[in-house]
Design an enzyme around this catalytic site. Structure first.
Site, PDB file in Angstrom:
ATOM      1  N   THR A   1      52.779  41.946 -93.118  1.00 54.99           N
ATOM      2  CA  THR A   1      51.386  41.493 -93.109  1.00 54.99           C
ATOM      3  C   THR A   1      50.465  42.706 -93.074  1.00 54.99           C
ATOM      4  O   THR A   1      50.660  43.631 -92.291  1.00 54.99           O
ATOM      5  CB  THR A   1      51.115  40.561 -91.913  1.00 54.99           C
ATOM      6  OG1 THR A   1      51.350  41.255 -90.686  1.00 54.99           O
ATOM      7  CG2 THR A   1      52.032  39.345 -91.972  1.00 54.99           C
TER       8      THR A   1
ATOM      9  N   ALA B   1      47.940  33.564 -70.557  1.00 49.95           N
ATOM     10  CA  ALA B   1      46.516  33.259 -70.529  1.00 49.95           C
ATOM     11  C   ALA B   1      45.765  34.471 -71.068  1.00 49.95           C
ATOM     12  O   ALA B   1      45.957  35.592 -70.596  1.00 49.95           O
ATOM     13  CB  ALA B   1      46.073  32.953 -69.110  1.00 49.95           C
TER      14      ALA B   1
ATOM     15  N   ASP C   1      49.758  35.460 -85.536  1.00 52.31           N
ATOM     16  CA  ASP C   1      50.466  34.291 -85.018  1.00 52.31           C
ATOM     17  C   ASP C   1      50.176  33.056 -85.861  1.00 52.31           C
ATOM     18  O   ASP C   1      51.063  32.232 -86.094  1.00 52.31           O
ATOM     19  CB  ASP C   1      50.067  34.032 -83.566  1.00 52.31           C
ATOM     20  CG  ASP C   1      50.488  35.162 -82.642  1.00 52.31           C
ATOM     21  OD1 ASP C   1      51.444  35.882 -82.979  1.00 52.31           O
ATOM     22  OD2 ASP C   1      49.859  35.319 -81.579  1.00 52.31           O
TER      23      ASP C   1
END
Length: 305
Positions: free
Chosen positions: A221, A13, A254
Site C-alpha cells: 500500500t 482505545a 485497516d
C-alpha cells in the site's frame, strides 16, 4: 455471495490529539482537538470486513474495564462473532494518536494490553472459529507467535491467509510460506526487505523480495498513490480512490485490509478485491476516526456507481 473472515488481532482505545506538530521532549503543546474512539488494527479490520459484507469471527483478548466494554459494544453493533474473545489478565489496549493539523497525517504509539498476552494456546482454543471460514487475516500488534499459529491453523482448515505485517517486526523465515498474501505499507515493506520504498518501482522490488521468501502475493500500500499488487511475473498498480478532502488517515490501511479480505472471502479476484479495498479506504480518510470512519457496503457501491 457472502464469505467468512477470521480476524486475529487487538482492540485498543484510540486517544487522538490534533496539533500542528509533535511536542519535543520536555515540552507541552496545546491540542487543537481530541477524540476518544475504538481502534486497534485487528478490531478495525474486523469492522471493515463486516461493513464490507463479510461474516466476521474475531479472536482476541480484552480487559475487564471501560475500554473492554467499549470494544464489546462496538463488536455487538457490527454483528461480529466474539465467541473467541477472552477477557481478563491485563487492561484493554490503548493507543496515542497524533494527527497533524491541516494534513490528517498521523503518528501512533500503541500498547496491546490484554491482547499482548495472546499465545499459541489461545489459537488452539479458538480452533472452532476457523472451521468453515474462507479467509484468515492477522497483523503483528499481538505476539508474533500467536500470529504464526493462526496462519498454521488457517492452513490446517484450508483458509486463504493474509498477513498485514504492522507494525513491522521480526518474522521468522519459515512463516512467509504460510502467507498467501502480505499487505505492508511503504515503511513496513522497507523494514522487512531492506529496500527503501519510495515509488512503484521500489515497491515492486520489495514485493518481489517477499515473493522470493515464499509469499504468494504481495500487496504494497502506497498511501495516496494506491496499492501495488505483486504476483509471480506481474505487478499491477491500483490507483487510490479520491472521494474528497483528506481528514484523517489513521484507519486507512485497516479499512483497506478488512475490505480486501471481505472481497476475497466472497470470491473476487485479487485485483478486483484490491480495487474494492482502495474505494473503502478512499472514503474512510474523508472522515475522522479509525473503525468508525469505515463506510458500509451500500455506501461504497453507491460511490462506485
Amino acid at each position: 455471495m457472502t464469505g467468512t473472515v477470521v480476524v486475529l488481532g487487538i482492540f485498543a482505545a484510540d486517544l487522538a490529539f490534533t496539533a500542528p506538530r509533535l511536542p519535543r521532549l520536555g515540552e507541552t503543546l496545546a491540542a487543537r482537538g481530541f477524540a476518544l474512539g475504538p481502534g486497534g488494527k485487528g478490531s478495525n479490520q474486523a469492522v471493515a470486513a463486516a461493513r464490507s459484507g463479510a461474516r466476521v469471527r474475531l479472536v482476541s483478548r480484552i480487559g475487564e474495564d471501560a475500554f473492554g466494554a467499549m470494544a464489546r459494544d462496538l463488536w455487538s453493533a457490527e454483528g461480529i462473532d466474539i465467541a473467541h474473545v477472552r477477557a481478563g489478565g491485563a487492561p484493554t489496549g490503548a493507543a496515542f494518536i497524533f494527527l497533524e493539523a491541516g494534513t490528517g497525517q498521523n503518528a501512533i504509539i500503541v500498547e496491546s494490553g490484554a491482547a499482548g498476552l495472546l499465545s499459541a494456546a489461545d489459537i488452539e482454543a479458538a480452533e472452532a472459529a476457523f472451521r468453515g471460514a474462507d479467509i484468515f487475516l492477522t497483523q503483528l500488534e499481538q505476539p508474533v507467535e500467536a500470529a504464526i499459529r493462526g496462519l498454521e491453523m488457517a492452513r490446517r482448515h484450508g483458509l486463504r491467509t493474509i498477513l498485514n505485517p504492522a507494525p513491522a517486526g521480526p518474522v521468522p523465515d519459515a512463516a512467509w510460506c504460510l502467507c498467501d498474501v502480505v499487505t505492508p505499507n511503504e515503511s513496513e515493506a522497507a523494514a522487512l526487505t531492506g529496500i527503501p520504498v519510495t515509488d512503484a518501482a521500489s515497491a515492486r522490488a520489495a514485493g518481489e523480495a517477499l515473493l522470493a521468501r515464499g509469499v504468494g502475493c504481495a500487496v504494497v500500500t502506497l498511501g495516496a498513490e494506491g496499492v501495488l499488487v505483486c504476483e509471480a511475473g506481474a505487478a499491477t498498480m491500483i490507483p487510490a480512490v479520491r472521494a474528497g478532502p483528506v481528514v484523517d488517515t489513521t484507519g486507512a490501511g485497516d479499512a483497506f485490509a478488512g475490505a480486501f479480505a471481505a472481497a476475497l472471502a466472497e470470491g473476487r479476484p485479487t485485483l478486483e478485491a484490491a480495487r474494492f479495498g482502495c474505494a473503502v479506504a478512499g472514503l474512510a480518510v474523508t472522515r475522522p476516526g479509525a473503525a468508525l470512519s469505515v463506510p458500509r457496503r451500500d455506501e461504497v457501491a453507491g460511490f462506485l456507481a
